[in-house]
Design an enzyme around this catalytic site. Structure first.
Site, PDB file in Angstrom:
ATOM      1  N   HIS A 135      -0.474  -5.879   5.565  1.00  0.00           N
ATOM      2  CA  HIS A 135       0.130  -6.524   6.623  1.00  0.00           C
ATOM      3  C   HIS A 135      -0.678  -7.002   7.572  1.00  0.00           C
ATOM      4  CE1 HIS A 135       0.808  -2.656   8.718  1.00  0.00           C
ATOM      5  NE2 HIS A 135       1.041  -3.438   9.670  1.00  0.00           N
ATOM      6  N   GLU A 150      -3.134   3.831  17.988  1.00  0.00           N
ATOM      7  CA  GLU A 150      -1.809   4.030  18.176  1.00  0.00           C
ATOM      8  C   GLU A 150      -1.387   5.103  19.188  1.00  0.00           C
ATOM      9  OE1 GLU A 150       0.350   2.954  14.046  1.00  0.00           O
ATOM     10  OE2 GLU A 150      -1.578   4.085  13.707  1.00  0.00           O
ATOM     11  N   LYS A 198       0.788  -1.100   0.047  1.00  0.00           N
ATOM     12  CA  LYS A 198      -0.070  -0.224  -0.132  1.00  0.00           C
ATOM     13  C   LYS A 198       0.996   1.318  -0.133  1.00  0.00           C
ATOM     14  CE  LYS A 198      -1.683   1.410   4.104  1.00  0.00           C
ATOM     15  NZ  LYS A 198      -1.102   2.097   5.284  1.00  0.00           N
ATOM     16  N   HIS A 238      -6.663  -1.746   6.357  1.00  0.00           N
ATOM     17  CA  HIS A 238      -6.546  -2.571   7.554  1.00  0.00           C
ATOM     18  C   HIS A 238      -7.911  -2.914   7.998  1.00  0.00           C
ATOM     19  CE1 HIS A 238      -2.386  -1.990   6.750  1.00  0.00           C
ATOM     20  NE2 HIS A 238      -2.064  -0.965   7.477  1.00  0.00           N
ATOM     21  N   ASP A 289      -5.073   5.766   4.937  1.00  0.00           N
ATOM     22  CA  ASP A 289      -3.998   5.011   5.327  1.00  0.00           C
ATOM     23  C   ASP A 289      -4.193   3.785   6.154  1.00  0.00           C
ATOM     24  OD1 ASP A 289      -1.115   4.957   6.073  1.00  0.00           O
ATOM     25  OD2 ASP A 289      -1.599   5.293   8.003  1.00  0.00           O
TER      26      ASP A 289
HETATM   27  C1  BG6 Z   1       0.503   1.286   8.236  1.00  0.00           C
HETATM   28  C2  BG6 Z   1       0.302   2.687   8.146  1.00  0.00           C
HETATM   29  O1  BG6 Z   1       0.103   0.558   7.177  1.00  0.00           O
HETATM   30  O2  BG6 Z   1       0.197   0.450   9.262  1.00  0.00           O
HETATM   31  C3  BG6 Z   1       0.946   3.154   9.530  1.00  0.00           C
HETATM   32  O3  BG6 Z   1       0.663   3.398   7.002  1.00  0.00           O
HETATM   33  C4  BG6 Z   1       0.399   2.639  10.623  1.00  0.00           C
HETATM   34  O4  BG6 Z   1       0.458   4.744   9.458  1.00  0.00           O
HETATM   35  C5  BG6 Z   1       0.650   1.034  10.692  1.00  0.00           C
HETATM   36  O5  BG6 Z   1       1.298   3.019  11.877  1.00  0.00           O
HETATM   37  C6  BG6 Z   1       0.313   0.143  11.905  1.00  0.00           C
HETATM   38  O6  BG6 Z   1       0.773  -0.881  11.723  1.00  0.00           O
HETATM   39  P1  BG6 Z   1       1.053  -1.883  12.917  1.00  0.00           P
HETATM   40  O7  BG6 Z   1       1.468  -3.351  12.395  1.00  0.00           O
HETATM   41  O8  BG6 Z   1       2.162  -1.331  13.618  1.00  0.00           O
HETATM   42  O9  BG6 Z   1      -0.338  -1.883  13.821  1.00  0.00           O
END
Ligand code: BG6
Length: 490
Positions: free
Chosen positions: A180, A218, A150, A242, A237
């Protein structure tokens, strides 16, 4: 017992953006761990490609430093490190010119018959040119795989354009679009929980579920990615990919078999069943926010380094899945930066028991909530009502059946990083945990009207304090319907 390590066939993996952040932090450490586990055949080669000329030895020295930084000391032994570094090559290849492509094709040909995969760990503007040059120089064979990261577009039109440019060279059966979140262990566990246990399925519908809450909170800010983020915002984003993926896995019908297209067919059906959000209902169903500076913690504008911006660093919204299973049960999604803690979970909030046989003096019945914790402390919790132990008559209280994977499966349980799993799935040729073209486009079809409706709102972005749970309006989104968000806790 299923074998833990499924060996893979010899392969060449070419990583474009081979010196970038993703390669350094995730891809090389993930591949190293798989090598350590004995999963990589000795012929496997990893070819890093980037614009700057560099000898392979110089790249190997860099890779060694990255591995020492991102792999724990206990996992790094000198012989393992030497073996892994021996797999690495570097080629200077320029996406914007014909420089280096013949050399890449030649290097791959020299490897003979083997699996070939190209990982585009680069910005989306390079996807089209790289695919075209891979096709033109003959490096892309009919069976070669392509992996893209992405952002897969900025809106539906740009996503379609990207997909078309990829499809001009690679067959959809060989395209791996990474989200991911799908590689996270507990996300996969959601499918096991739903489809390997008979207990939940009869309750998994609007008759029994009051609502679903999906939170990806986050505590960090933008971590040096301000420029990208300000063009993007939380809806694009995080929600477009996600959170919608988590919604799909929670809401989808059981696929006939656990096979890539059967799973993905069911997810697309959910996306297509999402009730549209547009000008008529955007104010009632969505809230966007931007964190302000407070107590020495920088605000969004400081994080991004601009004087003014309406880009959202927080989104909460109410989505309705209009189908027989879910009609009447809302899905509330929420995500944001600089919130109280890093916490991701899916909470299935069940309806209350239809009638209480207990006197008022027994206290309130606590409704059942099934919580799937994605991070941290991966696990599953079922909140129930029990009798408060001891004398004093019938007194009710809430309690949790709590399964933390680390405790239940033993301290030694290793939860691999999502990329470690996903990269090997590419080599194995398993597309189950990757997004199909129609899925990405269906997600954008739902997101685009929200973005358009936001454009027409004035002062739509609400301020929120860092370290909290987002703007007040996000709480109201639930409160006015007699519901409340679960606490964000670390
Ligand atoms: C990414 C976003 O895809 O996922 C980020 O671009 C975000 O902004 C991140 O911080 C969060 O991933 P994880 O695995 O840390 O929850």
């Amino acid at each position: 017992m299923t074998m833990k390590i499924i060996p893979v066939q010899p392969f060449d993996l070419v990583i474009f953006g081979g010196t970038g952040d993703l390669a350094r932090r995730k891809l090389l450490p993930g591949l190293f761990r798989r090598d350590l586990a004995g999963q990589l055949p000795h012929e496997a080669r990893i070819i890093a490609a980037a614009r700057r000329p560099m000898r392979s030895e110089e790249f190997q020295a860099k890779a060694e430093a990255w591995l020492r930084e991102f792999v724990s000391k206990e996992e790094l032994s000198e012989p393992d490190l030497a073996r892994f570094l021996g797999r690495l090559q570097y080629l200077a290849v320029d996406a914007d010119s014909s420089e280096g492509w013949e050399g890449l094709a030649e290097t791959l040909r020299a490897g003979g018959e083997r699996i070939r995969a190209f990982y585009l760990a680069v910005g989306p503007r390079f996807f089209g040119p790289i695919c075209e040059r891979l096709g033109a120089c003959g490096a892309a064979t009919p069976d070669s795989r392509i992996v893209v990261e992405k952002p897969l577009g900025h809106d539906l039109a740009s996503a379609r354009d990207l997909n078309a440019r990829i499809a001009a060279v690679f067959d959809e059966a060989h395209v791996y679009r990474i989200d991911h979140y799908l590689g996270k262990e507990t996300v996969q566990n959601l499918m096991a929980l739903r489809f390997a246990n008979a207990l939940f399925e009869p309750l998994w519908n609007a008759r029994h579920v009051d609502h679903v809450q999906i939170t990806v909170a986050e505590n960090l800010g933008l971590d040096g990615r301000g420029e990208y983020y300000d063009r993007t915002g939380a809806l694009r984003d995080m929600v477009q990919n996600h959170l919608l993926q988590l919604l799909c896995l929670t809401a989808m019908e059981p696929p006939g078999r656990f096979e890539p297209d059967l799973v993905r067919d069911e997810k697309v059906k959910v996306l297509r069943a999402l009730a549209p959000i547009g000008p008529a209902n955007v104010t009632q169903t969505t809230v966007r926010g931007q964190h302000v500076a407070r107590n020495g913690i920088p605000g969004y504008l400081d994080d991004v380094g601009v004087a003014s911006s309406a880009t959202e660093s927080f989104v909460a919204l109410k989505a309705n899945v209009e189908n027989w299973r879910w009609s009447g049960t809302p899905f509330y999604l929420r995500t944001g930066k600089r919130l109280r803690a890093r916490m991701s979970e899916i909470a299935i909030v069940f309806k209350d028991a239809p009638h209480s046989i207990f006197p008022a003096s027994a206290g309130a019945v606590h409704g059942n909530v099934l919580v799937i914790r994605l991070q941290p402390d991966e696990g599953v919790t079922l909140r129930m009502t029990i009798k408060d132990p001891g004398p004093g008559g019938m007194r009710l209280r809430g309690a949790a059946l709590d399964m933390s994977f680390a405790n239940t499966l033993g301290e030694k349980v290793v939860i691999p990083d999502a990329y470690e799993r996903l990269v090997l799935d590419v080599i194995r040729g398993d597309q189950t945990l990757f997004m199909r073209r129609d899925e990405v486009e269906a997600a954008w079809s739902w997101i685009d009207p929200i973005l358009a409706a936001w454009e027409d709102q004035t002062n739509g972005t609400r301020p929120y304090d860092p370290g909290g749970s987002g703007p007040e309006d996000a709480l109201l989104l639930m409160h006015r319907e007699g519901r409340r968000w679960r606490d964000i806790t670390g």
